[in-house]
Design an enzyme around this catalytic site. Structure first.
Site, PDB file in Angstrom:
ATOM      1  N   GLY A 153       1.186  -1.263  -0.026  1.00 52.25           N
ATOM      2  CA  GLY A 153      -0.185  -0.004   0.186  1.00 52.25           C
ATOM      3  C   GLY A 153       1.021   1.300   0.084  1.00 52.25           C
ATOM      4  O   GLY A 153       2.031   1.085   0.048  1.00 52.25           O
ATOM      5  N   ASP A 158       2.759  -2.779   8.263  1.00 50.65           N
ATOM      6  CA  ASP A 158       1.641  -2.934   7.106  1.00 50.65           C
ATOM      7  C   ASP A 158       0.752  -1.821   7.758  1.00 50.65           C
ATOM      8  O   ASP A 158       0.601  -1.349   8.704  1.00 50.65           O
ATOM      9  CB  ASP A 158       1.073  -4.289   6.989  1.00 50.65           C
ATOM     10  N   GLY A 159       0.164  -1.360   6.580  1.00 49.69           N
ATOM     11  CA  GLY A 159      -0.895  -0.373   6.768  1.00 49.69           C
ATOM     12  C   GLY A 159      -2.272  -1.077   7.023  1.00 49.69           C
ATOM     13  O   GLY A 159      -2.180  -2.065   7.117  1.00 49.69           O
ATOM     14  N   ALA A 160      -3.450  -0.194   6.847  1.00 49.59           N
ATOM     15  CA  ALA A 160      -4.747  -0.673   7.070  1.00 49.59           C
ATOM     16  C   ALA A 160      -5.776   0.112   6.227  1.00 49.59           C
ATOM     17  O   ALA A 160      -5.377   1.475   6.262  1.00 49.59           O
ATOM     18  CB  ALA A 160      -5.082  -0.921   8.355  1.00 49.59           C
ATOM     19  N   LYS A 188      -8.505  -4.728   5.898  1.00 47.90           N
ATOM     20  CA  LYS A 188      -7.446  -4.644   4.966  1.00 47.90           C
ATOM     21  C   LYS A 188      -7.630  -5.194   3.746  1.00 47.90           C
ATOM     22  O   LYS A 188      -8.726  -5.829   3.483  1.00 47.90           O
ATOM     23  CB  LYS A 188      -5.967  -5.406   5.584  1.00 47.90           C
ATOM     24  N   GLY A 206      -7.466  -3.189   0.634  1.00 46.83           N
ATOM     25  CA  GLY A 206      -8.028  -2.120  -0.459  1.00 46.83           C
ATOM     26  C   GLY A 206      -7.069  -2.442  -1.573  1.00 46.83           C
ATOM     27  O   GLY A 206      -7.568  -2.318  -2.875  1.00 46.83           O
ATOM     28  N   GLY A 207      -5.963  -2.766  -1.412  1.00 46.99           N
ATOM     29  CA  GLY A 207      -4.964  -2.959  -2.404  1.00 46.99           C
ATOM     30  C   GLY A 207      -4.989  -4.512  -2.964  1.00 46.99           C
ATOM     31  O   GLY A 207      -4.193  -4.819  -4.040  1.00 46.99           O
ATOM     32  N   GLU A 255      -0.776 -10.693   3.189  1.00 51.23           N
ATOM     33  CA  GLU A 255      -0.521 -10.033   4.233  1.00 51.23           C
ATOM     34  C   GLU A 255      -1.256 -10.606   5.489  1.00 51.23           C
ATOM     35  O   GLU A 255      -0.550 -10.663   6.801  1.00 51.23           O
ATOM     36  CB  GLU A 255      -1.591  -8.896   4.067  1.00 51.23           C
ATOM     37  N   LYS A 260      -7.845   6.786   9.318  1.00 49.73           N
ATOM     38  CA  LYS A 260      -8.108   5.085   9.590  1.00 49.73           C
ATOM     39  C   LYS A 260      -8.689   4.797  10.797  1.00 49.73           C
ATOM     40  O   LYS A 260      -9.427   3.695  10.603  1.00 49.73           O
ATOM     41  CB  LYS A 260      -6.828   4.321   8.968  1.00 49.73           C
TER      42      LYS A 260
HETATM   43  C1  5RP Z   1      -3.570  -3.564   0.966  1.00 53.57           C
HETATM   44  C2  5RP Z   1      -3.640  -3.250   2.199  1.00 53.57           C
HETATM   45  C3  5RP Z   1      -3.092  -1.977   2.591  1.00 53.57           C
HETATM   46  O1  5RP Z   1      -2.380  -2.063   3.890  1.00 53.57           O
HETATM   47  C4  5RP Z   1      -4.344  -0.828   2.768  1.00 53.57           C
HETATM   48  O2  5RP Z   1      -5.132  -0.996   1.776  1.00 53.57           O
HETATM   49  C5  5RP Z   1      -3.901   0.491   3.199  1.00 53.57           C
HETATM   50  O3  5RP Z   1      -3.204   0.916   2.089  1.00 53.57           O
HETATM   51  P1  5RP Z   1      -2.735   2.639   1.877  1.00 53.57           P
HETATM   52  O4  5RP Z   1      -1.459   2.783   2.943  1.00 53.57           O
HETATM   53  O5  5RP Z   1      -2.382   3.131   0.592  1.00 53.57           O
HETATM   54  O6  5RP Z   1      -4.069   3.411   2.336  1.00 53.57           O
HETATM   55  O7  5RP Z   1      -4.345  -3.830   2.985  1.00 53.57           O
HETATM   56  O8  5RP Z   1      -3.991  -4.904   0.629  1.00 53.57           O
END
Ligand code: 5RP
Length: 222
Positions: A29, A81-83, A94, A96-97, A103, A121
């Site tokens: 992400g 990792d992000g969320a 999680k 979105g990508g 993950e 978030k």
């Molecule tokens: C990808 C994810 C990412 O962690 C999530 O979409 C957050 O993305 P970003 O940092 O672009 O907001 O779960 O599958």
């Protein structure tokens, strides 16, 4: 501060949680992209990485950072990792990508999950962000019908294939009051590979980028 500046701030802060001479788990992400760029500055102090997506792996390699196959790694002290959404229990939505399956696998292996997010978030109740579900192509219709029974409105992510060659259904309209329960229910749908709820294995630490700086949050007991 812009959203990107907040993402960059938490990405840099996450470096403090990287364990020296060890393998680092790297998610995917836009926030993680900032983390990868920051990690490049200390690449001589880590053994290498495992990556949750082909995109992250390519970015790591571009920086000259080693990327290992997860099967060749015995220990993973930290995963960053992000969320898309996170609540006070550090349960997350999680995917979105679309990298949710890899993950979730890396999160399961890691000793510690450090989640990095900008302040937008953090939510009270999960579910405003449509919940991604990775699906075996032939099960698309069946999984969609099961999601409807749970009160959701499934929508196929058009023209998208995961790194595992599967489809993603984004499920709108779920009010997620019991995330661990819903995660388990979704795990039981035949043909659903992974769902984007990360509640059975939540984050251990949330680094939240706010106008005033980075706030570190540990999980509040459910
Ligand atoms: C990808 C994810 C990412 O962690 C999530 O979409 C957050 O993305 P970003 O940092 O672009 O907001 O779960 O599958």
């Amino acid at each position: 501060m812009t959203q990107d500046e907040l993402k960059q701030l938490v990405a840099r802060e996450a470096l403090k949680h990287v364990v020296e001479d060890a393998v680092v788990g790297v998610g995917s992400g836009s926030t993680v992209n900032f983390f990868i760029d920051a990690l490049a500055g200390i690449k001589g102090r880590i053994e290498g990485t495992v990556a949750a997506s082909e995109t992250s792996a390519a970015r790591l390699k571009k920086h000259g950072i080693r990327v290992f196959d997860l099967n060749s790694v015995d220990e993973l002290p930290v995963y960053v990792d992000g969320a898309d959404e996170v609540n006070e229990h550090l349960y997350m939505v999680k995917g979105g990508g679309g990298a949710l399956t890899r993950e979730k696998i890396i999160a399961a292996v890691a000793k510690r999950f450090v989640c990095i997010c900008d302040a937008s978030k953090l939510v009270g109740v999960l579910g405003k962000f449509p919940l991604p579900v990775e699906v075996i192509p032939m099960a698309r219709g069946h999984v969609g019908r099961e999601l409807r029974k749970l009160g959701g409105h499934p929508e196929l992510r058009e023209g998208f294939k995961t790194d595992n060659g599967n489809l993603v259904i984004d499920c709108h309209g779920l009010v997620i009051t019991d995330p661990p329960r819903l995660e388990a229910d979704l795990n039981n749908i035949a043909g659903a590979v992974t769902n984007g709820l990360f509640a059975r294995r939540p984050a251990d630490l949330l680094l939240l980028g706010e106008a005033g700086g980075v706030r570190a949050l540990s999980a509040r007991k459910a």
